[in-house]
Every structure is written in structure tokens, then in C-alpha cells.
Motif scaffolding. Sequence first.
Motif, short mmCIF file in Angstrom:
data_model
loop_
_atom_site.label_atom_id
_atom_site.label_comp_id
_atom_site.label_asym_id
_atom_site.label_seq_id
_atom_site.Cartn_x
_atom_site.Cartn_y
_atom_site.Cartn_z
N GLU A 1 0.72 -1.27 0.17
CA GLU A 1 -0.09 0.05 0.01
C GLU A 1 0.75 1.14 -0.05
N LYS A 2 1.92 1.29 0.87
CA LYS A 2 3.16 2.25 0.81
C LYS A 2 3.37 2.75 -0.55
N LYS A 3 3.86 1.59 -1.11
CA LYS A 3 4.72 1.50 -2.40
C LYS A 3 3.73 2.19 -3.67
N LEU A 4 2.23 1.67 -3.46
CA LEU A 4 1.25 1.83 -4.34
C LEU A 4 1.19 3.51 -4.23
N LYS A 5 0.94 4.02 -3.07
CA LYS A 5 0.95 5.41 -3.00
C LYS A 5 1.80 6.38 -3.35
N GLU A 6 3.30 5.59 -3.30
CA GLU A 6 4.37 6.45 -3.93
C GLU A 6 4.19 6.41 -5.33
N ILE A 7 3.92 5.16 -6.11
CA ILE A 7 3.65 5.22 -7.45
C ILE A 7 2.64 5.97 -7.96
N GLU A 8 1.53 6.23 -7.24
CA GLU A 8 0.42 7.25 -7.52
C GLU A 8 0.94 8.62 -7.46
N SER A 9 1.52 8.97 -6.39
CA SER A 9 2.28 10.24 -6.39
C SER A 9 3.18 10.57 -7.67
N LEU A 10 3.69 9.49 -7.99
CA LEU A 10 4.87 9.43 -9.01
C LEU A 10 4.04 9.72 -10.52
N VAL A 11 3.15 9.00 -10.47
CA VAL A 11 2.20 9.09 -11.74
C VAL A 11 1.47 10.38 -11.87
N SER A 12 1.13 11.11 -10.60
CA SER A 12 0.38 12.18 -10.76
C SER A 12 1.60 13.52 -11.15
N SER A 13 2.57 13.38 -10.55
CA SER A 13 3.84 14.18 -10.71
C SER A 13 4.08 14.04 -12.42
N LEU A 14 4.19 12.93 -12.88
CA LEU A 14 4.52 12.61 -14.43
C LEU A 14 3.48 13.25 -15.15
#
Length: 200
Positions: A81-94
Motif C-alpha cells: 500500500e505504501k509503495k502504491l501510494k508512492e507510485i500514484e504520487s509519481l504518476v500524478s507528478s509525471l
Amino acid sequence: MIKIDLNPKRKKKAIPFRKIPIPTSKLPKIGKDSSLIVAIAGISFILLEFAFLFYLNNRVSSLQEKEIQIESEISKLKEYEKKLKEIESLVSSLEQQKEKLLVKIKTFEYVAQYKKPLTPKLDLIVKNLPDGVWLENVELSFAEAKVNGYSLNPESISIYYKNLNTFYDTISFNGTEKKVSPINNIYYSFEFNLKGFKQK
């Protein structure tokens, strides 16, 4: 002497007691065989109790192992879940960077598309400068232009006006402004607003 009983009491006849027969069951005689059966039954009960306790112990151990496994799985899920949130944040930034890049690309495409049509207009404005006139700023669009400059001679500004009037329908000109340089030289500034480029 004769005694007379003036209050004679009637003597009640005694009711004879009857014996009620009580049924009795004869208990079997406890012999050697009966003692053995009782002993076997006791040992069997104890063995069953030990077996049940052993089953409960194994069951508790199994449940404890499952609890440990579930806690481990929960811990892994929390990491995911923590990694998923980090990925979602990265995707949003991208995605935001992508939007900015798309805007830049559209801007470059727009400039590249209309660069050629603007180049001849700039050439006309520059090439039609008479001697003694200098440009300070030029703003170009498709149908309009704005030119700022200065000259040492106001007649040169008038000639420049006539040159540009050949290529534009309307030129707004509010006259020249006389100025003095830091070294006491007199010069004249001007501003032309050009509209209605004549297509050729």
C-alpha cells in the motif's frame, strides 16, 4: 363406695398398622470382574481427556501459526500500500509534467507553423528602414505590428512611415517626441501601430 363417671370418654379403637411392602432391587455383587471394568473405564476417561487436551494444544498451536502468517501478510500488504501510494504520487507528478510538456510542444508547433509567415513581415519592416532610423523594439502578429524606434532627423521618420504604408492598410502614428541624450544630442522617438497587412 360407688364411682360414677359423669363425663365418660369413648375409647377409640386402635387402628392396626399395615406394613407397606417396599420394592427393593438387589445390587449386583461387586466382584473381581466389576472392579476391573471400573478401572478400565477410569483409565479410558483419563486417556480421552489427555487426547482432547492434546487436540486442543495442537489446535491452538495451528491457530497461532496462522495468526503469525496473517500478521506477516498484513505487514506485506501495508508495504504494498505504501509503495502504491508512492507510485500514484509519481504518476500524478509525471501527468503534470506531461501536461506542461504538451503545452510547450503546442507552443513550439504554433511558432514553427507561423514562423515563416512572420519572417517576411519582419524583413519588410527592417529592409524599409531609411538611413538615420534605428529600431528599438518590434512586436509582430499575423495582421498587426508595433514598431518603436528613434532617429536624429524627423524627416527620416516620415519617409519610414511612407515605406510601411505600402504594406499596411492602417498606420497609427501620434507624431515624434523630441528627447535629449546624456551627451546633449537631440533625437526623436516614434511608435507605429501597423494594422491590416496587405497580402501579396
